[in-house]
Enzyme design. Sequence first.
Site, PDB file in Angstrom:
ATOM      1  N   ASN A 152       7.088   9.288   4.348  1.00 29.39           N
ATOM      2  CA  ASN A 152       7.622  10.607   4.740  1.00 29.39           C
ATOM      3  C   ASN A 152       9.115  10.594   5.052  1.00 29.39           C
ATOM      4  O   ASN A 152       9.817  11.557   4.767  1.00 29.39           O
ATOM      5  CB  ASN A 152       6.806  11.181   5.913  1.00 29.39           C
ATOM      6  CG  ASN A 152       6.921  10.344   7.160  1.00 29.39           C
ATOM      7  OD1 ASN A 152       6.924   9.117   7.101  1.00 29.39           O
ATOM      8  ND2 ASN A 152       7.031  10.994   8.291  1.00 29.39           N
ATOM      9  N   SER A 229      -0.522   5.684   8.782  1.00 38.77           N
ATOM     10  CA  SER A 229      -1.647   6.449   9.302  1.00 38.77           C
ATOM     11  C   SER A 229      -2.447   5.639  10.328  1.00 38.77           C
ATOM     12  O   SER A 229      -2.426   4.407  10.326  1.00 38.77           O
ATOM     13  CB  SER A 229      -2.565   6.858   8.152  1.00 38.77           C
ATOM     14  OG  SER A 229      -3.106   5.698   7.559  1.00 38.77           O
ATOM     15  N   THR A 232      -4.958   3.227   8.603  1.00 40.32           N
ATOM     16  CA  THR A 232      -4.389   1.955   8.132  1.00 40.32           C
ATOM     17  C   THR A 232      -4.023   1.075   9.322  1.00 40.32           C
ATOM     18  O   THR A 232      -4.211  -0.151   9.281  1.00 40.32           O
ATOM     19  CB  THR A 232      -3.147   2.206   7.261  1.00 40.32           C
ATOM     20  OG1 THR A 232      -3.486   3.108   6.217  1.00 40.32           O
ATOM     21  CG2 THR A 232      -2.625   0.923   6.655  1.00 40.32           C
ATOM     22  N   GLU A 250       2.956   2.327  14.822  1.00 38.88           N
ATOM     23  CA  GLU A 250       3.424   3.712  15.001  1.00 38.88           C
ATOM     24  C   GLU A 250       2.587   4.567  14.064  1.00 38.88           C
ATOM     25  O   GLU A 250       2.755   4.502  12.848  1.00 38.88           O
ATOM     26  CB  GLU A 250       4.912   3.821  14.630  1.00 38.88           C
ATOM     27  CG  GLU A 250       5.824   2.888  15.415  1.00 38.88           C
ATOM     28  CD  GLU A 250       6.002   3.305  16.861  1.00 38.88           C
ATOM     29  OE1 GLU A 250       5.713   4.475  17.169  1.00 38.88           O
ATOM     30  OE2 GLU A 250       6.401   2.474  17.679  1.00 38.88           O
ATOM     31  N   CYS A 285       5.901  12.845  11.412  1.00 39.89           N
ATOM     32  CA  CYS A 285       4.863  12.526  12.399  1.00 39.89           C
ATOM     33  C   CYS A 285       5.098  13.277  13.710  1.00 39.89           C
ATOM     34  O   CYS A 285       4.179  13.474  14.490  1.00 39.89           O
ATOM     35  CB  CYS A 285       4.843  11.031  12.657  1.00 39.89           C
ATOM     36  SG  CYS A 285       6.471  10.409  13.131  1.00 39.89           S
ATOM     37  N   GLU A 464       9.010   1.147  19.836  1.00 35.63           N
ATOM     38  CA  GLU A 464      10.172   0.643  19.128  1.00 35.63           C
ATOM     39  C   GLU A 464      11.386   1.384  19.680  1.00 35.63           C
ATOM     40  O   GLU A 464      11.269   2.200  20.577  1.00 35.63           O
ATOM     41  CB  GLU A 464       9.993   0.834  17.616  1.00 35.63           C
ATOM     42  CG  GLU A 464       8.789   0.039  17.113  1.00 35.63           C
ATOM     43  CD  GLU A 464       8.618   0.015  15.602  1.00 35.63           C
ATOM     44  OE1 GLU A 464       9.254   0.826  14.906  1.00 35.63           O
ATOM     45  OE2 GLU A 464       7.834  -0.819  15.128  1.00 35.63           O
TER      46      GLU A 464
HETATM   47  P1  NAD Z   1      -0.423   4.906   5.090  1.00 37.85           P
HETATM   48  O1  NAD Z   1      -1.063   4.323   6.284  1.00 37.85           O
HETATM   49  O2  NAD Z   1      -1.241   5.296   3.945  1.00 37.85           O
HETATM   50  O3  NAD Z   1       0.656   3.875   4.485  1.00 37.85           O
HETATM   51  C1  NAD Z   1       1.743   3.385   5.237  1.00 37.85           C
HETATM   52  C2  NAD Z   1       2.177   2.058   4.656  1.00 37.85           C
HETATM   53  O4  NAD Z   1       1.136   1.110   4.832  1.00 37.85           O
HETATM   54  C3  NAD Z   1       2.463   2.100   3.158  1.00 37.85           C
HETATM   55  O5  NAD Z   1       3.548   1.240   2.875  1.00 37.85           O
HETATM   56  C4  NAD Z   1       1.175   1.550   2.571  1.00 37.85           C
HETATM   57  O6  NAD Z   1       1.344   0.965   1.305  1.00 37.85           O
HETATM   58  C5  NAD Z   1       0.800   0.502   3.601  1.00 37.85           C
HETATM   59  N1  NAD Z   1      -0.615   0.141   3.649  1.00 37.85           N
HETATM   60  C6  NAD Z   1      -1.695   0.894   3.316  1.00 37.85           C
HETATM   61  N2  NAD Z   1      -2.838   0.188   3.492  1.00 37.85           N
HETATM   62  C7  NAD Z   1      -2.459  -1.028   3.970  1.00 37.85           C
HETATM   63  C8  NAD Z   1      -3.174  -2.196   4.378  1.00 37.85           C
HETATM   64  N3  NAD Z   1      -4.510  -2.261   4.312  1.00 37.85           N
HETATM   65  N4  NAD Z   1      -2.483  -3.263   4.834  1.00 37.85           N
HETATM   66  C9  NAD Z   1      -1.142  -3.205   4.929  1.00 37.85           C
HETATM   67  N5  NAD Z   1      -0.399  -2.145   4.550  1.00 37.85           N
HETATM   68  C10 NAD Z   1      -1.057  -1.065   4.083  1.00 37.85           C
HETATM   69  O7  NAD Z   1       0.483   6.117   5.630  1.00 37.85           O
HETATM   70  P2  NAD Z   1       1.320   7.156   4.769  1.00 37.85           P
HETATM   71  O8  NAD Z   1       0.367   8.113   4.148  1.00 37.85           O
HETATM   72  O9  NAD Z   1       2.298   6.409   3.918  1.00 37.85           O
HETATM   73  O10 NAD Z   1       2.171   7.884   5.912  1.00 37.85           O
HETATM   74  C11 NAD Z   1       1.756   9.015   6.590  1.00 37.85           C
HETATM   75  C12 NAD Z   1       1.228   8.640   7.960  1.00 37.85           C
HETATM   76  O11 NAD Z   1       2.237   7.960   8.694  1.00 37.85           O
HETATM   77  C13 NAD Z   1       0.882   9.854   8.805  1.00 37.85           C
HETATM   78  O12 NAD Z   1      -0.331   9.616   9.464  1.00 37.85           O
HETATM   79  C14 NAD Z   1       2.021   9.935   9.821  1.00 37.85           C
HETATM   80  O13 NAD Z   1       1.702  10.553  11.028  1.00 37.85           O
HETATM   81  C15 NAD Z   1       2.329   8.488  10.008  1.00 37.85           C
HETATM   82  N6  NAD Z   1       3.674   8.326  10.529  1.00 37.85           N
HETATM   83  C16 NAD Z   1       3.831   7.925  11.833  1.00 37.85           C
HETATM   84  C17 NAD Z   1       5.109   7.774  12.367  1.00 37.85           C
HETATM   85  C18 NAD Z   1       5.320   7.325  13.789  1.00 37.85           C
HETATM   86  O14 NAD Z   1       6.439   6.977  14.129  1.00 37.85           O
HETATM   87  N7  NAD Z   1       4.306   7.303  14.633  1.00 37.85           N
HETATM   88  C19 NAD Z   1       6.226   8.038  11.568  1.00 37.85           C
HETATM   89  C20 NAD Z   1       6.021   8.456  10.249  1.00 37.85           C
HETATM   90  C21 NAD Z   1       4.743   8.578   9.739  1.00 37.85           C
END
Ligand code: NAD
Length: 484
Positions: A152, A229, A232, A250, A285, A464
């Site tokens: 995002n 997410s 994950t 996060e 997020c 962080e």
């Molecule tokens: P996602 O969890 O699908 O993927 C995030 C990252 O993790 C990607 O690089 C993905 O390839 C990797 N990943 C996926 N499965 C994995 C595994 N089994 N092992 C290791 N790495 C893995 O999330 P997304 O769809 O890319 O992002 C959106 C989500 O991120 C939303 O839920 C949003 O709220 C969250 N988000 C949180 C923050 C925060 O600071 N809290 C900031 C931005 C986004």
Amino acid sequence: MPSTRLANLIDGRLAAPLDDHWLDVYEPATGAVFAQCPDSSAADVAAAVYAAQRAAPGWAATPADTRAQLLHRLADLIEARLDEFAALESRDSGKPVSLARRLDIPRAVSNLRFFAAAIVAWESEAHAMETGAINYTLRHPLGVVGCISPWNLPLYLFTWKIAPALASGNAVIAKPSEITPCTAALLGELSIEAGFPPGVLNIVQGRGPATGQAIVEHPAVKAISFTGSTRTGASIAATAAPQFKKLSLELGGKNPAIVFADAELSDENLDTIVRSGFANQGEICLCGSRLLVQRSIYDSFRERYLAKVNALRVGDPQQASSDLGALVSREHFDKVMRCIAQARDEGGRILCGGNALQLEGRCADGWFIAPTVIEGLSNDTLTNQQEIFGPVVTLIAFDDEADALAIANGTGYGLAASLWTGDLSRAHRMGAQLEFGIVWINCWLLRDLRTPFGGSKQSGVGREGGVEALRFFTEPRNVCIRYL
Ligand code: NAD
């Protein structure tokens, strides 16, 4: 055939994936493939970790000043190509280029500069004992660490992790999202030009369950900083726990924005409230997706709010006039549309939007959704409990402070809340009782990089930002000397 093939960065060199497997990278505004990114395997990750292991001792022994200079040089190189980075980020993620130019890329530069400055100013603690001894704390880098970021805010969050990791003397294995891999790949090229020693920064592109999982599983990777997410995050925690890896998670959110009748609802403040729901198509997020409004002003607020939401321009992200662009992927577009259908099924009234948008010209096949506002749903509906992560805001009326607190805290998430009030005492009372890692009062997304950043409950573990990040990426050792 797409014109661009991105590369991994391993041991200071750009490299194709060992298996020669590739993933298509889509432009969300057009729905067309415009690049390919490595679909890296565990073998690519192993090669990166091997390079990092060799580089780590030398990097840890490099004076903080020198590490900081390299981070500043990388920041300079990105800044010099601000327009190119912004255009690429917009093309890759669907966000308006104006937002990437104003927010994402400048913030990536700030992340690098902030941690470059922070590491040279960092102090370690000392604790004197009256009984004649002194303790001091040494903080050593962890060695090889993994940084995994989402789609995002691609470069913004990628640099939020690699900057403190590198500044504090670790060798890094970083993985951006496979959905938005482009700007991290360009940063990798520039890190060679900046002069980072080979193996200090490695970027391995690929899918989460393959490349990401291999990073988390690798025994030589001592810590994982992950943003993404909640689902994950749980899987990463389960994989990392048996190896006792340090984890910073996060995760997702379902954030409330709370408007009291005593708030100063100037045009500017109302614009911020609208932005807090719809900036980056709601794909931040920290966006406030549940808008709680005090009942006594509900009707008048709703009218002014809807007028502003209806005026948002959804369009080609490359056009400066677009307030909102496309959703990041076909899959995410489908998910958000399903959430809107679910809100209807739950009895929600769609006050505006609620539909996909068919644009003309080059964006005819893009993934656009009209900004959507829904009312009439109680806080315990799925719509108000599950993260949607799109341009969808629900309106919820509340009576008083206790009611607002119960609704706001009535979620499994605890990332961020924003509160609009003219009553200073209320602001402090609520600030202390809202169960969120971040509480903004009469503002939103006002960020000071020194502050702890992160969430509670299902929004994450750890913080962080500022010294919290430097602490995460180092191992403290207490040395106790008796002198009497
Ligand atoms: P996602 O969890 O699908 O993927 C995030 C990252 O993790 C990607 O690089 C993905 O390839 C990797 N990943 C996926 N499965 C994995 C595994 N089994 N092992 C290791 N790495 C893995 O999330 P997304 O769809 O890319 O992002 C959106 C989500 O991120 C939303 O839920 C949003 O709220 C969250 N988000 C949180 C923050 C925060 O600071 N809290 C900031 C931005 C986004």
